[in-house]
Structures are given as C-alpha cells and as structure tokens.
Scaffold this motif. Structure first.
Motif, short mmCIF file in Angstrom:
data_model
loop_
_atom_site.label_atom_id
_atom_site.label_comp_id
_atom_site.label_asym_id
_atom_site.label_seq_id
_atom_site.Cartn_x
_atom_site.Cartn_y
_atom_site.Cartn_z
N ALA A 1 0.74 -5.13 -18.36
CA ALA A 1 0.56 -4.10 -19.38
C ALA A 1 -0.46 -3.05 -18.96
CB ALA A 1 0.14 -4.75 -20.70
N LYS A 2 -1.39 -3.43 -18.08
CA LYS A 2 -2.46 -2.46 -17.80
C LYS A 2 -2.43 -1.88 -16.37
CE LYS A 2 -5.97 -5.90 -16.65
NZ LYS A 2 -7.00 -6.75 -17.14
N THR A 3 -1.49 -2.31 -15.55
CA THR A 3 -1.51 -1.82 -14.16
C THR A 3 -1.09 -0.35 -14.07
OG1 THR A 3 -0.72 -2.16 -11.92
CG2 THR A 3 0.87 -2.59 -13.65
N ASP A 4 -1.67 0.36 -13.09
CA ASP A 4 -1.19 1.73 -12.86
C ASP A 4 -0.35 1.81 -11.57
OD1 ASP A 4 -3.16 1.41 -11.04
OD2 ASP A 4 -4.51 2.95 -11.82
N ALA A 5 0.06 0.66 -11.06
CA ALA A 5 0.95 0.64 -9.89
C ALA A 5 2.32 1.19 -10.29
CB ALA A 5 1.10 -0.79 -9.38
N ASP A 6 3.08 1.70 -9.31
CA ASP A 6 4.43 2.20 -9.61
C ASP A 6 5.45 1.07 -9.61
OD1 ASP A 6 3.64 4.92 -9.68
OD2 ASP A 6 3.51 4.90 -7.49
N ILE A 7 5.14 0.05 -8.81
CA ILE A 7 6.09 -1.07 -8.64
C ILE A 7 5.35 -2.37 -8.94
CG2 ILE A 7 7.23 -2.44 -6.82
CD1 ILE A 7 8.14 0.16 -5.55
N ILE A 8 6.01 -3.24 -9.73
CA ILE A 8 5.45 -4.58 -9.97
C ILE A 8 6.40 -5.59 -9.32
CG2 ILE A 8 4.90 -6.33 -11.71
CD1 ILE A 8 4.44 -4.02 -13.72
N VAL A 9 5.88 -6.41 -8.41
CA VAL A 9 6.69 -7.52 -7.91
C VAL A 9 6.16 -8.76 -8.59
CG1 VAL A 9 7.53 -8.82 -5.93
CG2 VAL A 9 7.02 -6.38 -5.69
N LEU A 10 7.02 -9.34 -9.42
CA LEU A 10 6.61 -10.51 -10.20
C LEU A 10 7.08 -11.75 -9.48
CD1 LEU A 10 6.29 -12.61 -12.42
CD2 LEU A 10 5.29 -10.48 -13.21
N LYS B 1 0.84 -1.19 0.00
CA LYS B 1 0.00 0.00 0.00
C LYS B 1 0.88 1.26 0.00
CE LYS B 1 -4.12 1.54 2.36
NZ LYS B 1 -4.86 1.47 3.61
N GLU B 2 1.85 1.25 0.91
CA GLU B 2 2.72 2.43 1.06
C GLU B 2 3.45 2.77 -0.25
OE1 GLU B 2 5.56 1.72 4.27
OE2 GLU B 2 7.05 2.83 3.09
N LYS B 3 3.83 1.72 -1.00
CA LYS B 3 4.66 1.96 -2.20
C LYS B 3 3.87 1.89 -3.50
CE LYS B 3 8.82 0.52 0.15
NZ LYS B 3 10.21 0.19 0.00
N ASN B 4 2.56 1.79 -3.41
CA ASN B 4 1.71 1.62 -4.59
C ASN B 4 2.27 0.50 -5.49
OD1 ASN B 4 -0.39 1.99 -6.40
ND2 ASN B 4 0.70 3.55 -7.58
N ALA B 5 2.43 -0.67 -4.86
CA ALA B 5 2.99 -1.83 -5.57
C ALA B 5 1.88 -2.84 -5.84
CB ALA B 5 4.08 -2.47 -4.72
N ILE B 6 2.14 -3.67 -6.85
CA ILE B 6 1.20 -4.76 -7.15
C ILE B 6 2.01 -6.06 -7.15
CG2 ILE B 6 1.45 -4.53 -9.68
CD1 ILE B 6 -1.48 -5.24 -9.95
N ILE B 7 1.40 -7.12 -6.62
CA ILE B 7 2.08 -8.43 -6.61
C ILE B 7 1.38 -9.33 -7.61
CG2 ILE B 7 2.69 -10.48 -5.24
CD1 ILE B 7 2.69 -8.65 -2.76
#
Ligand code: SF4
Length: 317
Positions: A52-61, A18-24
């Motif tokens: 391709a469509k996320t608006d998160a700043d960080i993607i953890v794959l 949440k804090e980092k606007n990340a998506i897992i």
C-alpha cells in the motif's frame, strides 16, 4: 535465459530491480534464498501494508496468488507479478465465491469477515478482511451483539470464538499444511526436548493449539521466540519461518513440527515453494506472469482490505 549460478542470479535480480524500479516482497514461507534477496519479508498483513505504501513501479510478490491479488487490488496503477502463477492456496480454494455468496444469503443480517487467504471475488462479498495478526482485534472492534460470518478458515474461526466468547458462523475451510500437524509426533518431540516450547499458528487444529505455549501469526511467533528466555522451540507452522527465527536468534534451537502422513521432518507448503530464484529472475526480466484484476472487482475488493488497514493502523498493529 538461464543464469547458471546463484551468485550471478542474485546480482542479475538486483540489477533488474534497480533498472525497473521494482520492489520484491516475500512471505515468511518462501525459500530462504528468496527471503534473503527480498526488500521486505513479512506476513500477509505486513505485505499488504508494504504494498500500500511503496512508490516502486513494479511489485514482485514472492508468495501465493491471493497475496499478489491483494497487492494489485491495493495498487491498481502498479504492475504486480508473482514468479509462478500456479502458487495457489488450498485455504483460498476451499472457499469458492459462488458457494460463499449462497452461504452469506442463507445468513441474512450478518457482517462478513474474511481472512486475507481468499480470492478477490470472495473479498468483494466481504465487509472487512483480517489476517491472523489482527483477526481477534478486528472481531473485537464490532459490538458483541453483531452477528458475524467468518471464513474461510474454520480452525482460526473456532480459535477466535474461543477467545472472544462469540458464536461467529464459520465457513468450513482449511489449509492443508496447518491441518496436517501430528499431535503424536509433536508429543514425541516434546519428550526428546522437554524444555522446548510449542509455537503454533491458529490455522492448526484445536488439538495442536491445546498443547501450544504460544499461539500466533507468523510475525507473532517470531516475536515470541525472540523475547522468550527459552532456548528451544517446536514450531507448528510452515517451515519457511524457521529461516527468520534462526537468523534472528542464532543461539536458539528451532525444531519444525512434523506432519501426520509423511516421513518428512517438517511441513512445507508446496504452493509457496513453487517460487524459485530462477523464476524470480525470469519474472523481472520478462515482466510476466502478471496479476490482472477486472476494475469492477478491484473497486469492490479494495474496500474491506482498506478497512482492515485502517483498523490495524488505529490499533497500532
Ligand atoms: S500454507 Fe496454507 S494458507 Fe498458507 S499459502 Fe500454503 S496452503 Fe495457503
């Protein structure tokens, strides 16, 4: 910092996200606890579509290296992390870019179709990328007379040739997990569970595919298991998929198909299992290890991936 129990770890990961606007994003072959905390769980095609469509700043794959690369190629402006950069892929490793380039030069006039399980460098040599979910349809989208090189998975290539009647030139690569399933052990399981249907991924050898009741990508097998009236299934793909199968179908029984040379009952990808909750936490907290791709490679590699996404969208995949 070590967070010493899973409950605290899960909460700490949620807070950092949440804090980092990340998506897992997690692949179906990840440990179940990682699948459970992910924003999205899917196969390679779905992970690329989400990235391709996320608006998160960080993607953890949470998957293997080439999946992180695919996300970074699609979203060069975002920061992309894979919790353990040693999470490689034997199939991607079976196709070094310099040797693949020589192979392409030896077959002039061929369209190059590459499975997504390849390095960014191999993708720069490719006309269109495919996944096991869309490989057949993308191959079919080319006129029948098109000469095609297909790599790197030979088993998948042979399977697509058999479905389409084509004679694609195949690179001889393989995944060490899917190559390992034992026909004898699956047939023995069938004797114990005579009503069980066999589900197999097309990266398996043809002897396994011949006895399968359903051949499909991880998402295809998951869908089949949900729609089928059968109650028992023997599953010949990486055993991480059983978590989703069981969650979505609590009344059904899923039995992992065993590998050849092991006393283990199931077949796991050692690369996929390198990612852990603790490493996921560390990765979000410390913002490392990160995926970097040189700009000239990103610019070339994005074209065949975008082409795949466009064709998939048109086909409704
Ligand atoms: S299961 Fe096979 S193809 Fe998938 S990541 Fe592991 S080694 Fe690669």
């Amino acid at each position: 910092m070590m967070v010493n129990n899973n409950v605290n770890l899960i909460q700490a990961i949620k807070d950092l996200k949440k804090e980092k606007n990340a998506i897992i994003l997690a692949h179906y072959y990840q440990e179940s606890e990682i699948q459970d905390i992910a924003d999205f769980v899917g196969d390679s095609l779905a992970l690329a579509q989400w990235a391709a469509k996320t608006d998160a700043d960080i993607i953890v794959l949470c998957g293997v290296h080439f999946m992180g690369e695919t996300a970074k190629i699609l979203c060069p402006e975002k920061r992309v992390f894979v919790p353990d950069l040693n999470a490689g892929c034997s199939l991607a490793d079976s196709c070094p870019a310099d040797e693949f380039e020589k192979f392409i030069k030896a077959h002039p006039g061929h369209t190059v179709i590459s499975y997504v399980n390849t390095t960014a460098a191999v993708k720069t040599l490719t006309d269109v990328v495919v996944t096991s979910t869309n490989a057949r349809q993308i191959v079919d989208s080319f006129p029948p007379e098109t000469k095609i090189i297909f790599g790197p998975d030979e088993n998948l290539g042979n399977y697509i040739n058999s479905l389409t009647g084509r004679n694609m030139v195949l690179w001889k690569g393989a995944c060490h997990v899917h190559e390992q399933f034992s026909l004898e052990k699956i047939l023995a399981l069938k004797k114990e569970h005579p009503n069980a249907l066999v589900l197999a991924h097309p990266e398996c050898k043809s002897v396994i595919l011949k006895i399968a009741d359903c051949i499909g990508s991880t998402s295809g097998l998951l869908k089949f298991a949900g729609n089928s009236p059968s109650k028992e299934f023997i599953v010949a793909t990486e055993s991480g998929i059983l978590h989703q199968m069981q969650q979505k179908n609590p009344d059904k029984i899923f039995i992992p198909a065993p590998p050849n040379d092991s006393t283990c009952a199931c077949n796991e990808c050692n690369f996929m299992k390198l990612n852990t909750l603790q490493k996921l936490y560390n990765c979000l907290k410390n913002e490392t290890p990160e995926i970097f791709i040189p700009e000239e490679i990103q610019k070339k590699a994005v074209k065949p991936i975008r082409k795949m996404l466009e064709i998939s969208e048109k086909l409704g995949l």
